[in-house]
Structures are given as structure tokens and as C-alpha cells.
Design a protein around this motif. Structure first.
Motif, short mmCIF file in Angstrom:
data_model
loop_
_atom_site.label_atom_id
_atom_site.label_comp_id
_atom_site.label_asym_id
_atom_site.label_seq_id
_atom_site.Cartn_x
_atom_site.Cartn_y
_atom_site.Cartn_z
N PRO A 286 0.81 -1.21 0.00
CA PRO A 286 0.00 0.00 0.00
C PRO A 286 0.85 1.28 0.00
O PRO A 286 0.48 2.27 -0.59
N ALA A 287 2.00 1.25 0.67
CA ALA A 287 2.86 2.44 0.69
C ALA A 287 3.35 2.76 -0.72
O ALA A 287 3.40 3.90 -1.13
N LEU A 288 3.70 1.75 -1.48
CA LEU A 288 4.14 1.98 -2.86
C LEU A 288 2.98 2.46 -3.72
O LEU A 288 3.17 3.29 -4.59
N ALA A 289 1.80 1.99 -3.44
CA ALA A 289 0.64 2.37 -4.24
C ALA A 289 0.23 3.83 -3.99
O ALA A 289 -0.50 4.40 -4.76
N GLU B 68 3.28 16.12 6.79
CA GLU B 68 4.72 16.25 7.04
C GLU B 68 5.53 15.04 6.58
O GLU B 68 6.73 15.11 6.40
N SER B 69 4.86 13.93 6.33
CA SER B 69 5.56 12.74 5.82
C SER B 69 5.55 12.68 4.29
O SER B 69 6.12 11.77 3.70
N SER B 70 4.91 13.64 3.65
CA SER B 70 4.80 13.65 2.19
C SER B 70 6.14 13.99 1.54
O SER B 70 6.98 14.66 2.14
N LYS B 71 6.30 13.52 0.31
CA LYS B 71 7.51 13.79 -0.46
C LYS B 71 7.11 14.30 -1.84
O LYS B 71 6.21 13.76 -2.46
N VAL B 72 7.81 15.35 -2.29
CA VAL B 72 7.51 15.94 -3.59
C VAL B 72 8.82 16.32 -4.27
O VAL B 72 9.70 16.91 -3.65
N LYS C 184 3.84 21.11 5.81
CA LYS C 184 3.00 21.05 7.00
C LYS C 184 1.72 21.84 6.77
O LYS C 184 1.65 22.68 5.87
N ALA C 185 0.72 21.55 7.58
CA ALA C 185 -0.55 22.25 7.48
C ALA C 185 -0.34 23.73 7.74
O ALA C 185 0.38 24.11 8.66
N GLY C 186 -0.97 24.55 6.90
CA GLY C 186 -0.85 26.01 7.03
C GLY C 186 -2.21 26.65 7.20
O GLY C 186 -3.19 25.99 7.57
N ALA C 187 -2.30 27.93 6.89
CA ALA C 187 -3.54 28.68 7.05
C ALA C 187 -4.52 28.38 5.93
O ALA C 187 -4.14 28.01 4.82
N ASN C 188 -5.80 28.54 6.22
CA ASN C 188 -6.89 28.41 5.24
C ASN C 188 -6.91 27.06 4.53
O ASN C 188 -7.23 26.98 3.35
N TYR D 121 1.89 11.93 -1.47
CA TYR D 121 1.17 12.82 -0.56
C TYR D 121 0.33 12.03 0.43
O TYR D 121 -0.44 11.15 0.05
N ASN D 122 0.46 12.38 1.71
CA ASN D 122 -0.30 11.76 2.77
C ASN D 122 -1.16 12.85 3.42
O ASN D 122 -0.65 13.67 4.19
N SER D 123 -2.46 12.88 3.10
CA SER D 123 -3.34 13.93 3.62
C SER D 123 -3.49 13.88 5.13
O SER D 123 -3.67 14.90 5.77
N ALA D 124 -3.40 12.68 5.72
CA ALA D 124 -3.54 12.54 7.17
C ALA D 124 -2.28 13.01 7.90
O ALA D 124 -2.34 13.43 9.05
N LYS D 125 -1.15 12.94 7.22
CA LYS D 125 0.13 13.31 7.84
C LYS D 125 0.99 14.01 6.78
O LYS D 125 1.95 13.44 6.26
#
Length: 191
Positions: free
Chosen positions: A25-28, A70-74, A116-120, A64-68
Motif C-alpha cells: 500500500p505504501a508503494l501504491a 509532514e511525511s509527504s515527499k515531492v 506542514k498544514a498552514g492557514a486556510n 502525498y499523505n493527507s492525514a500526515k
């Protein structure tokens, strides 16, 4: 084979199977870029008149990890030779040494180092932008929208072209072409 050895071997197999099941699932989660719906462009001013241009070829790797977040990579790579001002003669000119020097520096790239999560409801993204052999820290706000099986990442990143030596010699004069450039992107991905 003793019962302990058999238990130990079956435990190793079970751990390996669980590890593999968790890894799939992580690869997917790595998103697939929809190049037909995605755009990367810039806006700058020439003699105080806004000019829009785009890059026709680029690649984005987004995990992208919407729940976390900060763990996303781009990471994004842009093919400099795909720069399009709408006129073949102008396109050829900006690929020369004084501007993008595409022969020596065929790619521009951005790699996120923090998200990280920001404003708006937006994300605050920090990373490194590399153009024409120069790498500078960059930060911007990013909006993420889910639309069915797709995700849409949108944002803009203001830069100074002279920080990357884009426009050398007589073109350093910002009276003709402003120093301020805004990179705009609309990236559509699917899982």
C-alpha cells in the motif's frame, strides 16, 4: 527440526509476509502525474506588461499523505528546452547562455524538504529550487483538492530571476525585464 526451530522459521516467514503486505500500500500511494491536465508556467513583466509562458515537459513525483502531510515527499523536474513563449524565435533566444543556458543546464528542479498544514486549509511547503546551476531555498503555499480518484495540487512560487543568473549581461537591467517572476502550477495526479 525442533519445534522451536520450526516456530522460529514460520515466525520469520510471517514477519516477511506482513512487511511485504504493509509495503505494497505504501508503494501504491505514489501518485501518477496526469500530464494532459497539468501545467507549469511562469508570469513575468517585460516593459511592465505581464507575459505568460509555460513549460511543455515536466515530471512530478508526489507521495502525498493527507492525514500526515509532514511525511509527504515531492520532487519536480522541468525540461528547460520545453519553455514556450508562443513564438519559436523567442523560444530559441531564451534557451541561450544569457538566459536559461539550456545546453549546459537542461533541467530545473524543486525538491520539498518540509511540508506542514498552514492557514486556510493550505499546506506550507519549503524546499530547494535549482535553476541554471544555482540552488536556493524556496517556500510557498499549496492547495490540495480531491476530485474523485484525482488530486489537484495548485500554487505559485515567486522568485527573483537574477538569483539564478537568468538574464546575464545587458539583460541584468530590470528596466526591460523585471526581476520578479512567478512560477504557477496546476498538477493533477491519480493513484
Amino acid at each position: 527440526m525442533s519445534q522451536f526451530a520450526a516456530f522460529s522459521q514460520s515466525t520469520k516467514i510471517a514477519v516477511a509476509a506482513i512487511s511485504l503486505a504493509l509495503a505494497i500500500p505504501a508503494l501504491a500511494a505514489i501518485a501518477k502525474l496526469d500530464t494532459a491536465k497539468s501545467t507549469v508556467g511562469i508570469v513575468f513583466k517585460q516593459m511592465n506588461v505581464p507575459v505568460d509562458a509555460k513549460f511543455k515537459k515536466f515530471n512530478a513525483n508526489i507521495d502525498y499523505n493527507s492525514a500526515k502531510p509532514e511525511s509527504s515527499k515531492v520532487s519536480v523536474d522541468i525540461d528547460i528546452s520545453s519553455f514556450d513563449l508562443g513564438d519559436p524565435q523567442y523560444n530559441a533566444e531564451v534557451l541561450k547562455k544569457e538566459w536559461f543556458n539550456a545546453a549546459q543546464f537542461p533541467k530545473a528542479s524543486f525538491v520539498a524538504t518540509s511540508m506542514k498544514a498552514g492557514a486556510n486549509g493550505k499546506l506550507d511547503v519549503i524546499g530547494n529550487l535549482s535553476i541554471k546551476g544555482k540552488t536556493v531555498p524556496a517556500s510557498f503555499s499549496l492547495s490540495v483538492k480531491k476530485d474523485g480518484a484525482t488530486q489537484i495540487f495548485e500554487g505559485s512560487l515567486p522568485i527573483k530571476r537574477l538569483a539564478f543568473n537568468i538574464g546575464e549581461g545587458e539583460w541584468k537591467d530590470t528596466g526591460m525585464v523585471a526581476d520578479e517572476v512567478v512560477i504557477k502550477f496546476h498538477v493533477v495526479t491519480s493513484l
